[in-house]
Write an enzyme that holds these catalytic residues in place. Structure first.
Site, PDB file in Angstrom:
ATOM      1  CE  LYS A  45      22.353   5.292   1.082  1.00  7.76           C
ATOM      2  NZ  LYS A  45      22.155   5.301  -0.151  1.00  7.76           N
ATOM      3  NE  ARG A  73      15.263   5.426  -0.876  1.00  5.88           N
ATOM      4  CZ  ARG A  73      16.575   4.406  -0.975  1.00  5.88           C
ATOM      5  NH1 ARG A  73      16.538   4.490   0.232  1.00  5.88           N
ATOM      6  NH2 ARG A  73      16.632   4.287  -2.022  1.00  5.88           N
ATOM      7  NE  ARG A 111      23.807  -1.951  -6.655  1.00  3.42           N
ATOM      8  CZ  ARG A 111      23.694  -0.773  -6.321  1.00  3.42           C
ATOM      9  NH1 ARG A 111      24.261   0.171  -4.820  1.00  3.42           N
ATOM     10  NH2 ARG A 111      22.864  -0.376  -6.321  1.00  3.42           N
ATOM     11  NE  ARG A 115      20.339  -3.790  -5.175  1.00  2.00           N
ATOM     12  CZ  ARG A 115      20.131  -2.277  -4.599  1.00  2.00           C
ATOM     13  NH1 ARG A 115      21.107  -2.171  -3.550  1.00  2.00           N
ATOM     14  NH2 ARG A 115      19.664  -1.618  -4.461  1.00  2.00           N
ATOM     15  NE  ARG A 122      17.364   2.108  -7.486  1.00  4.32           N
ATOM     16  CZ  ARG A 122      18.663   1.584  -7.844  1.00  4.32           C
ATOM     17  NH1 ARG A 122      18.352   0.879  -8.999  1.00  4.32           N
ATOM     18  NH2 ARG A 122      19.637   1.316  -7.614  1.00  4.32           N
TER      19      ARG A 122
HETATM   20  P1  ADP Z   1      20.023   2.705  -3.387  1.00  2.00           P
HETATM   21  O1  ADP Z   1      20.076   3.328  -2.601  1.00  2.00           O
HETATM   22  O2  ADP Z   1      20.714   2.228  -4.013  1.00  2.00           O
HETATM   23  O3  ADP Z   1      18.300   2.839  -4.268  1.00  2.00           O
HETATM   24  P2  ADP Z   1      18.685   0.824  -1.312  1.00  2.00           P
HETATM   25  O4  ADP Z   1      19.294  -0.474  -0.896  1.00  2.00           O
HETATM   26  O5  ADP Z   1      18.316   2.129  -0.217  1.00  2.00           O
HETATM   27  O6  ADP Z   1      19.387   1.219  -3.068  1.00  2.00           O
HETATM   28  O7  ADP Z   1      16.370   1.218  -1.867  1.00  2.00           O
HETATM   29  C1  ADP Z   1      16.403  -0.010  -2.899  1.00  2.00           C
HETATM   30  C2  ADP Z   1      14.884   0.411  -2.946  1.00  2.00           C
HETATM   31  O8  ADP Z   1      14.460  -0.300  -1.690  1.00  2.00           O
HETATM   32  C3  ADP Z   1      14.833   1.799  -3.263  1.00  2.00           C
HETATM   33  O9  ADP Z   1      14.641   1.664  -4.535  1.00  2.00           O
HETATM   34  C4  ADP Z   1      13.092   1.511  -2.608  1.00  2.00           C
HETATM   35  O10 ADP Z   1      12.579   1.180  -3.767  1.00  2.00           O
HETATM   36  C5  ADP Z   1      13.122   0.934  -1.880  1.00  2.00           C
HETATM   37  N1  ADP Z   1      14.003   1.183  -0.417  1.00  2.00           N
HETATM   38  C6  ADP Z   1      14.080   1.722   0.574  1.00  2.00           C
HETATM   39  N2  ADP Z   1      13.985   2.280   1.628  1.00  2.00           N
HETATM   40  C7  ADP Z   1      12.991   2.586   1.269  1.00  2.00           C
HETATM   41  C8  ADP Z   1      12.681   3.837   2.749  1.00  2.00           C
HETATM   42  N3  ADP Z   1      12.973   4.002   3.846  1.00  2.00           N
HETATM   43  N4  ADP Z   1      11.283   4.361   2.027  1.00  2.00           N
HETATM   44  C9  ADP Z   1      10.628   4.063   0.590  1.00  2.00           C
HETATM   45  N5  ADP Z   1      11.370   2.908   0.116  1.00  2.00           N
HETATM   46  C10 ADP Z   1      12.371   2.527   0.785  1.00  2.00           C
END
Ligand code: ADP
Length: 187
Positions: A13, A90, A129, A131, A142
């Site tokens: 994404k 989410r 990656r 991170r 996740r």
């Molecule tokens: P990825 O999609 O690679 O897991 P993101 O950067 O989207 O990474 O999210 C990293 C973390 O941030 C998630 O594992 C979660 O803990 C938190 N997070 C991100 N967006 C949300 C959301 N909309 N609601 C709750 N937690 C979120």
């Protein structure tokens, strides 16, 4: 144009975001980036969110709602060409809240793009990656969270007639071309 980008962690994404911004002039909000910024700035929200992020769990919605509402209102105000949400919604509660927020400002979604990649490929990509939350255990969690909480949104948006599925394998350019052909049709 108002769109949601949906896909498992590692589905690409973030990688497609710049091209979408450039072509359609939309602004984007990635809730993961917003949360990581809160963590680095050492805010109260950042401190409370960090343990969930480190574990690969969703940050509880009551913690993120204010942040998302602010981000979305700002986007809707600043950029008449629209927005793209990455990492939100989410789960179903977030999707319903998003519908309500958008109804309030009279700006419903035009489309939801689901980038589809199989899990083996995703684990491979995320392990490469590096991170902070990209270790194997967190990645598995996740993906589990995605499967349990986020994947039901595919049906949710299908029923609303908004879902477009994009095959997320091939080169970055291939995937970009697929996305363009969908978004050009609704832009
Ligand atoms: P990825 O999609 O690679 O897991 P993101 O950067 O989207 O990474 O999210 C990293 C973390 O941030 C998630 O594992 C979660 O803990 C938190 N997070 C991100 N967006 C949300 C959301 N909309 N609601 C709750 N937690 C979120």
């Amino acid at each position: 144009m108002r769109i949601v980008l949906l896909g498992a962690p590692g589905s690409g994404k973030g990688t497609q975001t710049d091209a979408i911004i450039e072509r359609y002039g939309v602004s984007t909000v990635a809730t993961g980036d917003l949360l990581r910024a809160e963590v680095s700035a050492g805010t109260e929200l950042g401190k409370r969110a960090k343990p969930y992020m480190d574990a690969g769990d969703l940050v509880p919605f009551d913690l993120v709602l204010g942040m998302i509402e602010n981000g979305l209102n700002a986007l809707a105000r600043i950029n008449p060409r629209g927005f793209m949400m990455d990492g939100f919604p989410r789960d179903l509660a977030q999707a319903e809240a998003l519908d309500q927020l958008l109804a309030k400002i009279n700006q419903p979604l035009d489309a939801v793009l689901f980038i589809e990649v199989d899990y083996e490929e995703i684990v491979k990509r995320l392990l490469g990656r590096g991170r902070a939350d990209d270790n194997e255990e967190t990645i598995r969690n996740r993906l589990r969270v995605f499967e349990e909480k986020t994947a039901p949104l595919i049906d949710y948006y299908k029923k609303k007639g908004l879902l477009h599925t994009v095959k997320g394998t091939g080169t970055v350019g291939d995937i970009g071309t697929r996305i363009r052909s969908i978004l050009d049709a609704i832009a």
